[in-house]
Write an enzyme that holds these catalytic residues in place. Sequence first.
Site, mmCIF file in Angstrom:
data_model
loop_
_atom_site.group_PDB
_atom_site.id
_atom_site.type_symbol
_atom_site.label_atom_id
_atom_site.label_comp_id
_atom_site.label_asym_id
_atom_site.label_seq_id
_atom_site.Cartn_x
_atom_site.Cartn_y
_atom_site.Cartn_z
ATOM 1 N N HIS A 1 41.594 14.325 13.518
ATOM 2 C CA HIS A 1 41.653 15.527 13.854
ATOM 3 C C HIS A 1 42.969 15.982 14.379
ATOM 4 C CE1 HIS A 1 41.738 13.918 18.290
ATOM 5 N NE2 HIS A 1 40.717 13.174 17.620
ATOM 6 N N GLY B 1 0.909 -1.390 -0.084
ATOM 7 C CA GLY B 1 0.089 -0.131 -0.012
ATOM 8 C C GLY B 1 0.627 1.325 0.008
ATOM 9 N N CYS C 1 40.606 7.267 17.442
ATOM 10 C CA CYS C 1 40.744 8.600 16.359
ATOM 11 C C CYS C 1 42.317 8.463 15.827
ATOM 12 C CB CYS C 1 40.356 9.878 17.056
ATOM 13 S SG CYS C 1 38.637 9.794 17.331
ATOM 14 N N TYR D 1 36.800 11.266 28.866
ATOM 15 C CA TYR D 1 37.204 12.410 28.532
ATOM 16 C C TYR D 1 36.020 13.440 28.112
ATOM 17 C CZ TYR D 1 36.575 10.130 23.938
ATOM 18 O OH TYR D 1 36.086 9.591 22.973
#
Length: 398
Positions: A327, A226, A345, A308
Amino acid sequence: MLLAGTACSDSEPGAGGQPSSSTTQSSGGSSSSANPSESTKPSENPSAASVAVVPAKGATSVQPDKPVTVTSTGGKLTAVAVKSAAGDELAGEFNADKTVWTSKPELRPNTAYTVSGSAEGTDGASVPISSTFKTLKATKNLKASVVPLNGETVGVALPIQIYWNNPVKDRAAVEKRLSIKTSVPVEGSWYWLNSKQVNYRPKVYWPAGTKVTVNIDTAGVNAGNGTWGAASREIKFAIGKSVVSKVDIKKHTMTVTINGKLARTIPITAGKSGFTTRSGTKVIMEKFATKRMDARTVGIQPGDPEYYDIHDVKWAQRVTSSGEFVHGAPWSSGSQGSANVSHGCVGMSLANGQWFFNQTLRGDPIVVTGSTRYMQMGNGWADWNVPYATYKKGSALS
């Protein structure tokens, strides 16, 4: 003048259970038949134009994936337009001798349409075309959100991503309505992650400078259960210069190649034991000149020695949904190039972080090697970690 014509199969039954008839108009008088299945002869004048419109005039619950057809006998069509009440016009085309006009099957659900135009008989007389009908009301509407944005310039590894607001049951029907046009030849494939997301990526990275158009012609598509396509979209974007970066976790370096030439080798630190950086091909998803990083977002709570909360992380570029970034990390400067001390990271000096940030676009690849923890589909834009032969099998049309 209106005449009874052939029956229309995509409208609601009329009185007495008979299907609604098509609309027929003529330049040479009129007659009608009580039986909609009988053919009608609108005029004894053989040079008069007769026009039939399907769906029938006044039809309701018309299926959106059916085309509108306008047919002329005894002459040719001179103009045809099908418009919604909002003024949206349906695309269509004439056949070679302009006796038939057929629309694309892209009607919107729960929408009223007006058919207008004219035909000309061999006698030179003009016949106006005027009809109306309404499409069925969908249980659910299907609409798309898209990455990238229209007009965006992106990196060479960006996968096109289409997110549906409702689940798609008939994936093949929907995928048939998707197309990619490129300014240079590019081989690629669609890949369904689930019923609400389908991606597209090339076999190899996009060629730098490529212009790409994504056509999502899903208005009127029957997606199943539908659910009907409520709109179509076109997205145009461009591929920027080629910036391909490679992180070697064991050597603690990242090499950046721009348009095929080594531009810089950067000392980095990656994830320490227990927070190992994932290997695999990652794609830059978001860019932040300044980003707050709170360990609670990855499940580390205040009081934990690993907790942190840094409010001003500079030059942060997200590469996974689970929280990996590339970063600037001045707090780890003593380890960059020699040890892995981060929580997953890839960190570098502020100067290198800013330089790298200024080179990249959303969609640029970062290829990480050196760990036994690997990227998985669903954790960011991980399409490049699936072999292309396998990726093609993720198409509903494979």
